[in-house]
Design a protein around this motif. Structure first.
Motif, PDB file in Angstrom:
ATOM      1  N   ASN A  93     -10.363   8.826 -19.990  1.00  0.00           N
ATOM      2  CA  ASN A  93     -11.251   7.678 -19.829  1.00  0.00           C
ATOM      3  C   ASN A  93     -12.649   7.962 -20.388  1.00  0.00           C
ATOM      4  O   ASN A  93     -13.317   7.063 -20.915  1.00  0.00           O
ATOM      5  CB  ASN A  93     -11.355   7.318 -18.348  1.00  0.00           C
ATOM      6  N   ASN A 247      -8.156   1.579  -5.879  1.00  0.00           N
ATOM      7  CA  ASN A 247      -9.310   0.813  -6.352  1.00  0.00           C
ATOM      8  C   ASN A 247      -9.611   1.036  -7.829  1.00  0.00           C
ATOM      9  O   ASN A 247     -10.664   0.609  -8.316  1.00  0.00           O
ATOM     10  CB  ASN A 247     -10.534   1.133  -5.507  1.00  0.00           C
ATOM     11  N   GLY A 248      -8.723   1.714  -8.526  1.00  0.00           N
ATOM     12  CA  GLY A 248      -8.874   1.858  -9.971  1.00  0.00           C
ATOM     13  C   GLY A 248      -9.281   3.218 -10.475  1.00  0.00           C
ATOM     14  O   GLY A 248      -9.252   3.477 -11.673  1.00  0.00           O
ATOM     15  N   SER A 252     -10.729   2.619 -17.014  1.00  0.00           N
ATOM     16  CA  SER A 252     -10.781   1.313 -17.663  1.00  0.00           C
ATOM     17  C   SER A 252      -9.530   0.525 -17.285  1.00  0.00           C
ATOM     18  O   SER A 252      -8.485   1.106 -16.952  1.00  0.00           O
ATOM     19  CB  SER A 252     -10.847   1.466 -19.179  1.00  0.00           C
ATOM     20  N   ALA A 253      -9.613  -0.799 -17.344  1.00  0.00           N
ATOM     21  CA  ALA A 253      -8.458  -1.634 -16.989  1.00  0.00           C
ATOM     22  C   ALA A 253      -7.235  -1.320 -17.850  1.00  0.00           C
ATOM     23  O   ALA A 253      -6.115  -1.209 -17.326  1.00  0.00           O
ATOM     24  CB  ALA A 253      -8.837  -3.112 -17.087  1.00  0.00           C
ATOM     25  N   TYR A 256      -5.781   2.096 -16.670  1.00  0.00           N
ATOM     26  CA  TYR A 256      -5.154   1.962 -15.349  1.00  0.00           C
ATOM     27  C   TYR A 256      -3.824   1.218 -15.474  1.00  0.00           C
ATOM     28  O   TYR A 256      -2.851   1.546 -14.786  1.00  0.00           O
ATOM     29  CB  TYR A 256      -6.088   1.206 -14.399  1.00  0.00           C
ATOM     30  N   LYS A 257      -3.780   0.237 -16.366  1.00  0.00           N
ATOM     31  CA  LYS A 257      -2.535  -0.502 -16.605  1.00  0.00           C
ATOM     32  C   LYS A 257      -1.450   0.423 -17.128  1.00  0.00           C
ATOM     33  O   LYS A 257      -0.294   0.346 -16.704  1.00  0.00           O
ATOM     34  CB  LYS A 257      -2.803  -1.635 -17.598  1.00  0.00           C
ATOM     35  N   THR A 260      -0.058   2.681 -14.321  1.00  0.00           N
ATOM     36  CA  THR A 260       0.774   2.013 -13.317  1.00  0.00           C
ATOM     37  C   THR A 260       1.946   1.238 -13.914  1.00  0.00           C
ATOM     38  O   THR A 260       2.627   0.506 -13.202  1.00  0.00           O
ATOM     39  CB  THR A 260      -0.089   1.055 -12.482  1.00  0.00           C
ATOM     40  N   PRO A 305      -1.470  -0.961  -4.759  1.00  0.00           N
ATOM     41  CA  PRO A 305      -2.811  -1.404  -5.186  1.00  0.00           C
ATOM     42  C   PRO A 305      -3.091  -2.887  -4.966  1.00  0.00           C
ATOM     43  O   PRO A 305      -4.229  -3.271  -4.675  1.00  0.00           O
ATOM     44  CB  PRO A 305      -2.833  -1.056  -6.681  1.00  0.00           C
ATOM     45  N   LYS A 306      -2.084  -3.731  -5.097  1.00  0.00           N
ATOM     46  CA  LYS A 306      -2.320  -5.178  -4.982  1.00  0.00           C
ATOM     47  C   LYS A 306      -2.752  -5.568  -3.566  1.00  0.00           C
ATOM     48  O   LYS A 306      -3.732  -6.290  -3.379  1.00  0.00           O
ATOM     49  CB  LYS A 306      -1.064  -5.945  -5.382  1.00  0.00           C
ATOM     50  N   LYS A 308      -3.693  -3.391  -1.310  1.00  0.00           N
ATOM     51  CA  LYS A 308      -4.625  -2.367  -0.832  1.00  0.00           C
ATOM     52  C   LYS A 308      -4.087  -1.636   0.400  1.00  0.00           C
ATOM     53  O   LYS A 308      -4.798  -1.406   1.384  1.00  0.00           O
ATOM     54  CB  LYS A 308      -5.998  -2.978  -0.504  1.00  0.00           C
TER      55      LYS A 308
END
Length: 346
Positions: A93, A247-248, A252-253, A256-257, A260, A305-306, A308
């Motif tokens: 990252n 929480n990530g 970066s998005a 992280y995508k 996962t 994650p969704k 939490k």
């Protein structure tokens, strides 16, 4: 709004929140009963709901008549790999490491130096467990490291791969894995009781491993960090780590995508992402998990994650997995049922 109505609303909200939290937790008597049924000396348990720790507790005795304290240190076995993965992804990252750069630029194990496949091995192959390596070289007839297939061809779990990655990271950054962990994760998250190596100060609050018969095993007092095994941590420390991951993890998005996403198939509805096992569909959301097994040690963690939510189960017993299903169903409800159903199919 008048005071009476305000008090009624406040009371309603308090009652609702208390009931939700209370319903999510399992009575201590149930947990202790399961431990006794399965002969598990010490159990570390954490449940995170809505991104907050709702339960963090250690059950059982370190010695006869000596209750295990809240800061009990557990060897978490292969759950160690989750920290190694997040160290690596933090470096990716930051633009300091490349998932797809061949690792021979920094390190090559002499056992595979003459094999051209060593020139094609990358971090992505290792974090998705597609390195082509066996789990451990000592398990093979030759006792030497060797490729069993082309990197990237299929999933095959490998501790050797993670250790290979450790050597490459340490060569490039001229720092040990433990030092990288301290600066990138343990320090920032205040995981003050988490270490890659043994320290004698742990002895009086360490959960010593036990076999199926309940016999204590010798403590592995490793002096060199392993990327794959033997990390020592507490329930409280690893709970901080799980919340950070859900929480990530500061990634970066897009990264992280990738972490996962289902990148390599393990079996039906279970895949490897980058460093984590991924359940892509468990009753309306995806889940991350990792387990650990050493002689006399069984640990497992789940992160959703969704919603939490997360569940941590640390045991110092070969019998630990015998209570996993009950804990999953009790704490994670429908998603726990879905995970158990997935595992039972495979």
């Amino acid at each position: 709004m008048n005071r009476f109505l305000s008090k009624i609303i406040t009371l309603f909200l308090f009652t609702f929140l208390y009931a939700t939290t209370a319903e999510a937790q399992v009575p201590d008597s149930t947990i202790i009963r399961l431990m006794q049924e399965h002969h598990i000396p010490v159990l570390g348990l954490a449940f995170i709901d809505n991104g907050k720790v709702e339960l963090s507790k250690v059950y059982g005795e370190l010695k006869m008549g000596e209750s295990a304290p809240a800061n009990t240190v557990f060897n978490v076995a292969s759950v160690t790999k989750t920290v190694t993965a997040m160290i690596t992804l933090r470096l990716v990252n930051a633009g300091k490491w490349d998932l797809d750069e061949p690792l021979w630029h920094y390190y090559t194990d002499q056992d595979v130096a003459a094999d051209p496949r060593s020139k094609r091995l990358t971090t992505r192959h290792i974090l998705t467990h597609q390195s082509g390596f066996p789990n451990w070289r000592w398990m093979t007839p030759s006792k030497k490291l060797a490729f069993e297939f082309e990197p990237g061809a299929k999933f095959q779990y490998s501790g050797e791969g993670m250790e290979y990655l450790r050597h490459a990271l340490e060569k490039k950054f001229n720092r040990s894995l433990a030092q990288l962990a301290d600066s990138l994760i343990f320090g920032p998250l205040h995981m003050n009781d988490t270490h890659f190596t043994w320290n004698d100060t742990m002895l009086d609050h360490f959960a010593i491993a036990h076999n199926q018969k309940g016999e204590a095993l010798e403590i592995v007092k490793n002096t060199e960090p392993s990327a794959a095994d033997q990390m020592k941590t507490t329930v409280a420390d690893y709970s901080k780590f799980m919340i950070w991951v859900m929480n990530g993890a500061g990634l970066s998005a897009p990264l992280y995508k990738q972490m996962t996403s289902p990148l390599a198939k393990i079996n039906e509805n279970k895949f490897m992402g980058l460093g984590w096992a991924v359940y892509p569909e468990i009753d309306g959301e995806f889940g991350l998990s990792h387990s650990g097994i050493d002689p006399g040690v069984n640990t497992i963690v789940f992160v959703l994650p969704k919603s939490k939510r997360a569940l941590l189960i640390f045991t110092n017993s070969d019998n630990g997995p015998q209570l996993y299903s009950d804990m999953l169903k009790d704490f994670l409800k429908k998603q726990g049922d879905a995970i158990v159903a997935t595992e039972m199919k495979n």
